[in-house]
Design a protein around this motif. Structure first.
Motif, PDB file in Angstrom:
ATOM      1  N   GLY A  34       6.934  -1.553 -10.171  1.00 50.35           N
ATOM      2  CA  GLY A  34       8.385  -1.785 -10.021  1.00 50.35           C
ATOM      3  C   GLY A  34       9.259  -1.843 -11.020  1.00 50.35           C
ATOM      4  N   ASP A  35       8.548  -2.110 -12.208  1.00 52.12           N
ATOM      5  CA  ASP A  35       9.574  -2.224 -13.559  1.00 52.12           C
ATOM      6  C   ASP A  35      10.037  -0.733 -13.740  1.00 52.12           C
ATOM      7  OD1 ASP A  35       8.561  -4.727 -13.719  1.00 52.12           O
ATOM      8  OD2 ASP A  35       7.078  -4.342 -15.517  1.00 52.12           O
ATOM      9  N   VAL A  36      11.394  -0.911 -14.343  1.00 49.56           N
ATOM     10  CA  VAL A  36      12.131   0.481 -14.505  1.00 49.56           C
ATOM     11  C   VAL A  36      11.449   0.878 -15.872  1.00 49.56           C
ATOM     12  CG1 VAL A  36      14.196   1.285 -15.281  1.00 49.56           C
ATOM     13  CG2 VAL A  36      14.102  -0.515 -13.555  1.00 49.56           C
ATOM     14  N   VAL A  37      10.888   2.184 -15.984  1.00 51.69           N
ATOM     15  CA  VAL A  37      10.722   2.830 -17.100  1.00 51.69           C
ATOM     16  C   VAL A  37      11.612   3.884 -17.505  1.00 51.69           C
ATOM     17  CG1 VAL A  37       8.088   2.426 -16.618  1.00 51.69           C
ATOM     18  CG2 VAL A  37       9.340   4.258 -15.654  1.00 51.69           C
ATOM     19  N   ALA A  38      12.606   4.420 -17.016  1.00 55.61           N
ATOM     20  CA  ALA A  38      13.451   5.446 -17.488  1.00 55.61           C
ATOM     21  C   ALA A  38      14.880   5.427 -16.557  1.00 55.61           C
ATOM     22  CB  ALA A  38      12.781   6.699 -17.337  1.00 55.61           C
ATOM     23  N   LYS A  39      15.682   5.759 -17.305  1.00 54.26           N
ATOM     24  CA  LYS A  39      17.115   5.736 -16.570  1.00 54.26           C
ATOM     25  C   LYS A  39      17.767   7.263 -16.791  1.00 54.26           C
ATOM     26  CE  LYS A  39      17.929   0.796 -16.965  1.00 54.26           C
ATOM     27  NZ  LYS A  39      19.108  -0.227 -17.584  1.00 54.26           N
ATOM     28  N   VAL A  40      18.416   7.622 -15.543  1.00 54.42           N
ATOM     29  CA  VAL A  40      19.004   8.693 -15.542  1.00 54.42           C
ATOM     30  C   VAL A  40      20.390   8.622 -15.464  1.00 54.42           C
ATOM     31  CG1 VAL A  40      19.360  11.203 -14.749  1.00 54.42           C
ATOM     32  CG2 VAL A  40      16.862  10.056 -14.686  1.00 54.42           C
ATOM     33  N   LYS A 121      11.105   3.868 -11.593  1.00 51.95           N
ATOM     34  CA  LYS A 121      10.361   2.689 -11.724  1.00 51.95           C
ATOM     35  C   LYS A 121       8.963   3.096 -11.428  1.00 51.95           C
ATOM     36  CE  LYS A 121      14.067   0.304  -9.142  1.00 51.95           C
ATOM     37  NZ  LYS A 121      14.191  -0.533  -7.975  1.00 51.95           N
ATOM     38  N   ALA A 122       8.011   2.279 -12.008  1.00 50.62           N
ATOM     39  CA  ALA A 122       6.605   2.348 -12.094  1.00 50.62           C
ATOM     40  C   ALA A 122       5.873   2.320 -10.782  1.00 50.62           C
ATOM     41  CB  ALA A 122       5.923   1.513 -13.157  1.00 50.62           C
ATOM     42  N   PRO A 123       5.245   3.302 -10.164  1.00 44.55           N
ATOM     43  CA  PRO A 123       4.744   3.032  -8.851  1.00 44.55           C
ATOM     44  C   PRO A 123       3.515   2.163  -8.610  1.00 44.55           C
ATOM     45  CG  PRO A 123       4.009   5.315  -9.796  1.00 44.55           C
ATOM     46  CD  PRO A 123       4.788   4.435 -10.740  1.00 44.55           C
ATOM     47  N   PHE A 124       2.942   1.608  -9.915  1.00 45.11           N
ATOM     48  CA  PHE A 124       1.879   0.750  -9.799  1.00 45.11           C
ATOM     49  C   PHE A 124       1.704   0.349 -11.269  1.00 45.11           C
ATOM     50  CE2 PHE A 124       0.193   5.268 -10.367  1.00 45.11           C
ATOM     51  CZ  PHE A 124      -0.314   5.182 -11.803  1.00 45.11           C
ATOM     52  N   SER A 125       1.032  -0.877 -11.526  1.00 42.64           N
ATOM     53  CA  SER A 125       0.810  -1.431 -12.841  1.00 42.64           C
ATOM     54  C   SER A 125      -0.219  -0.511 -13.515  1.00 42.64           C
ATOM     55  CB  SER A 125       0.344  -2.925 -12.729  1.00 42.64           C
ATOM     56  OG  SER A 125       1.094  -3.593 -11.802  1.00 42.64           O
ATOM     57  N   GLY A 126       0.202  -0.686 -14.903  1.00 32.49           N
ATOM     58  CA  GLY A 126      -0.539   0.036 -15.787  1.00 32.49           C
ATOM     59  C   GLY A 126      -0.083   0.222 -17.369  1.00 32.49           C
ATOM     60  N   TYR A 127      -0.680   1.127 -18.090  1.00 33.45           N
ATOM     61  CA  TYR A 127      -0.069   1.416 -19.412  1.00 33.45           C
ATOM     62  C   TYR A 127       0.619   2.707 -19.367  1.00 33.45           C
ATOM     63  CZ  TYR A 127      -2.037  -2.315 -21.980  1.00 33.45           C
ATOM     64  OH  TYR A 127      -2.452  -3.781 -22.558  1.00 33.45           O
ATOM     65  N   VAL A 149      -1.019   5.131 -16.524  1.00 34.22           N
ATOM     66  CA  VAL A 149      -2.568   4.758 -16.034  1.00 34.22           C
ATOM     67  C   VAL A 149      -2.909   3.580 -15.814  1.00 34.22           C
ATOM     68  CG1 VAL A 149      -4.972   5.187 -16.852  1.00 34.22           C
ATOM     69  CG2 VAL A 149      -3.154   6.833 -17.613  1.00 34.22           C
ATOM     70  N   ASP A 150      -3.674   3.294 -14.686  1.00 36.54           N
ATOM     71  CA  ASP A 150      -3.919   1.826 -14.384  1.00 36.54           C
ATOM     72  C   ASP A 150      -5.226   1.840 -14.997  1.00 36.54           C
ATOM     73  OD1 ASP A 150      -4.799  -0.270 -12.973  1.00 36.54           O
ATOM     74  OD2 ASP A 150      -4.768   0.568 -11.168  1.00 36.54           O
ATOM     75  N   ASN A 151      -5.354   0.735 -15.752  1.00 37.35           N
ATOM     76  CA  ASN A 151      -6.616   0.519 -16.547  1.00 37.35           C
ATOM     77  C   ASN A 151      -7.342  -0.666 -15.972  1.00 37.35           C
ATOM     78  OD1 ASN A 151      -4.487  -1.405 -17.220  1.00 37.35           O
ATOM     79  ND2 ASN A 151      -5.617  -2.360 -18.929  1.00 37.35           N
ATOM     80  N   GLN A 152      -6.901  -1.233 -14.776  1.00 30.69           N
ATOM     81  CA  GLN A 152      -7.836  -2.192 -14.163  1.00 30.69           C
ATOM     82  C   GLN A 152      -8.263  -1.392 -13.067  1.00 30.69           C
ATOM     83  OE1 GLN A 152      -7.767  -5.371 -15.065  1.00 30.69           O
ATOM     84  NE2 GLN A 152      -6.406  -4.777 -16.738  1.00 30.69           N
ATOM     85  N   GLY A 153      -7.799  -0.823 -12.099  1.00 24.70           N
ATOM     86  CA  GLY A 153      -8.665  -0.162 -11.126  1.00 24.70           C
ATOM     87  C   GLY A 153      -9.386   0.940 -11.779  1.00 24.70           C
ATOM     88  N   ILE A 154     -10.828   0.810 -12.171  1.00 26.52           N
ATOM     89  CA  ILE A 154     -11.542   2.034 -13.013  1.00 26.52           C
ATOM     90  C   ILE A 154     -12.661   2.297 -12.071  1.00 26.52           C
ATOM     91  CG2 ILE A 154     -10.309   1.734 -14.863  1.00 26.52           C
ATOM     92  CD1 ILE A 154     -12.711   0.107 -15.921  1.00 26.52           C
ATOM     93  N   GLU A 155     -13.132   3.503 -12.344  1.00 25.78           N
ATOM     94  CA  GLU A 155     -14.669   3.696 -11.904  1.00 25.78           C
ATOM     95  C   GLU A 155     -15.296   4.585 -12.720  1.00 25.78           C
ATOM     96  OE1 GLU A 155     -14.294   3.813  -6.854  1.00 25.78           O
ATOM     97  OE2 GLU A 155     -14.155   5.551  -8.120  1.00 25.78           O
ATOM     98  N   VAL A 156     -16.550   4.846 -12.479  1.00 25.10           N
ATOM     99  CA  VAL A 156     -17.370   5.654 -13.486  1.00 25.10           C
ATOM    100  C   VAL A 156     -17.765   6.838 -12.523  1.00 25.10           C
ATOM    101  CG1 VAL A 156     -19.563   6.074 -14.928  1.00 25.10           C
ATOM    102  CG2 VAL A 156     -18.365   3.846 -15.049  1.00 25.10           C
TER     103      VAL A 156
END
Length: 299
Positions: A34-40, A121-127, A149-156
Motif C-alpha cells: 500500500g505504500d506509494v512508490v511512484a507518482k504520475v 502503490k506497492a501490491p505487497f511488502s518487499g524490497y 521482490v518479497d524477501n519474506q515469502g521465499i522457497e527453494v
C-alpha cells in the motif's frame, strides 16, 4: 542437488495511467503493502474530472426542466389541449437525460479511479531492487517502472531427477546447505510432471523465516532410497586392517598416569549387508583420526 532460492512474489510494477512521472522511490529500500512508490502527473485527469462534474450538474438541471414539461403536457393531454404524441416526445427526452446522467456518473468514477491510480502503490511488502524509469519521463499504460521482490515469502526450487519422486514426500524435512549455514526445510510440493527435455521434476521447499537470500544457490540433499536405521560412523574413524574396515571403541577413560590402553576392534559389515549384527545398539565413543597423537581429554 543444486537449488535456487526464489521469492513467491517477484513483480515488475507497471503504470496503469499515462503521463509524466513526477516522483519515483529510490531502489534498495523496503516498502510495505500500500505504500506509494511512484507518482504520475494527474493535472490532466483533474481537469477531466472537473469537466465531468460540471456536465453532471447541467444534466441535473435539464432533467428538472424535462420533468416539469412532462407534468405540463400531462395536464394539457387530460383537457385535450395537447397531442399524446407531444407528451410521448417529452417523456422520451426525460428518459434520455436520465441515461446521460448515469453515463456521466460512470465517467466520473472512471476518472476518479485514474486519479487514484496515478499514485502507484506497492501490491505487497518487499524490497525495490530495480528502478527502470527516472523522474520526468513520460510513461504509458503498462510500462514497467520498477521491480519489487518479497524477501519474506521465499522457497527453494530444485530440479530433481525422476528417481527421487518415490522417496521425497510432502511434509518431510530435507537438509539444505549454503556457504554460511545448514538447516532443515520442509518439502512443500513435488511436481508429478517432468520437463520434456531435461526429464527433471521440480521440488519446492518452504523457506519462509529462514536466513536464505533470494537468488542464492544452495545444496539440497534429497533421498534416493527408502529410509533405514543404520549406525553411522565418521569417515575419519575407520581404520583399514588386513583389507577389512575397523573402528576403535573407547572402553574406559584413560587416566594420565597410564601409558596406554588396548582398545577393542569393532568389525564393520561388508557393503550391502546389515550392520545390526556387528554394531552396538547404543551410542558408543570411538577414536577419530587415529593417525594423530592423542592426549587425555582430547576430542
Amino acid at each position: 542437488l543444486q537449488g535456487n532460492v526464489i521469492s513467491l512474489n517477484d513483480a515488475n510494477i507497471a503504470s496503469q495511467v499515462e503521463g509524466q512521472l513526477t516522483w519515483v522511490a529510490m531502489p534498495s529500500i523496503q516498502v510495505r503493502e500500500g505504500d506509494v512508490v511512484a507518482k504520475v502527473d494527474d493535472s490532466l485527469l483533474q481537469l477531466q474530472l472537473t469537466q465531468q462534474k460540471e456536465q453532471l450538474e447541467k444534466l441535473k438541471a435539464d432533467l428538472k426542466y424535462r420533468q416539469s414539461e412532462v407534468k405540463r403536457f400531462e395536464k394539457l393531454a387530460i383537457k385535450d389541449n395537447a397531442s399524446k404524441a407531444r407528451l410521448q416526445q417529452e417523456l422520451a427526452q426525460e428518459e434520455m437525460v436520465k441515461q446521460d446522467i448515469v453515463q456521466t456518473k460512470a465517467a466520473i468514477k472512471l476518472v476518479e479511479r485514474d486519479v487514484d491510480l496515478s499514485l502507484v502503490k506497492a501490491p505487497f511488502s518487499g524490497y525495490l531492487v530495480e528502478r527502470k524509469v527516472d523522474i520526468g519521463e513520460y510513461v504509458s499504460v503498462g510500462q514497467q517502472l520498477m521491480r519489487l521482490v518479497d524477501n519474506q515469502g521465499i522457497e527453494v526450487s530444485i530440479a530433481a531427477p525422476l528417481t527421487v519422486m518415490a522417496y521425497t514426500k510432502v511434509g518431510e524435512n530435507v537438509k539444505v546447505k549454503n556457504s554460511r549455514t545448514e538447516s532443515a526445510l520442509t518439502v512443500r510440493s513435488v511436481s508429478p510432471i517432468s520437463d520434456r527435455v531435461s526429464r527433471m521434476i521440480e521440488v519446492r521447499l518452504t523457506a519462509t523465516g529462514s536466513a536464505l537470500l533470494v537468488g542464492e544457490s544452495v545444496t539440497v540433499e534429497l533421498p534416493t532410497a527408502m529410509k533405514q536405521e543404520v549406525a553411522a560412523i565418521p569417515r575419519d574413524a575407520i581404520v583399514l586392517k588386513g583389507g577389512q574396515p575397523f573402528v576403535f571403541k573407547v572402553e574406559t577413560l584413560i587416566p594420565p598416569t597410564m601409558a596406554a590402553a588396548i582398545p577393542r576392534y569393532i568389525s564393520l559389515p561388508a557393503p550391502g549387508k546389515s550392520s545390526r549384527g556387528n554394531m552396538p545398539n547404543k551410542l558408543v565413543s570411538v577414536l577419530i583420526k587415529i593417525g594423530r597423537n592423542l592426549s587425555f581429554n582430547a576430542s
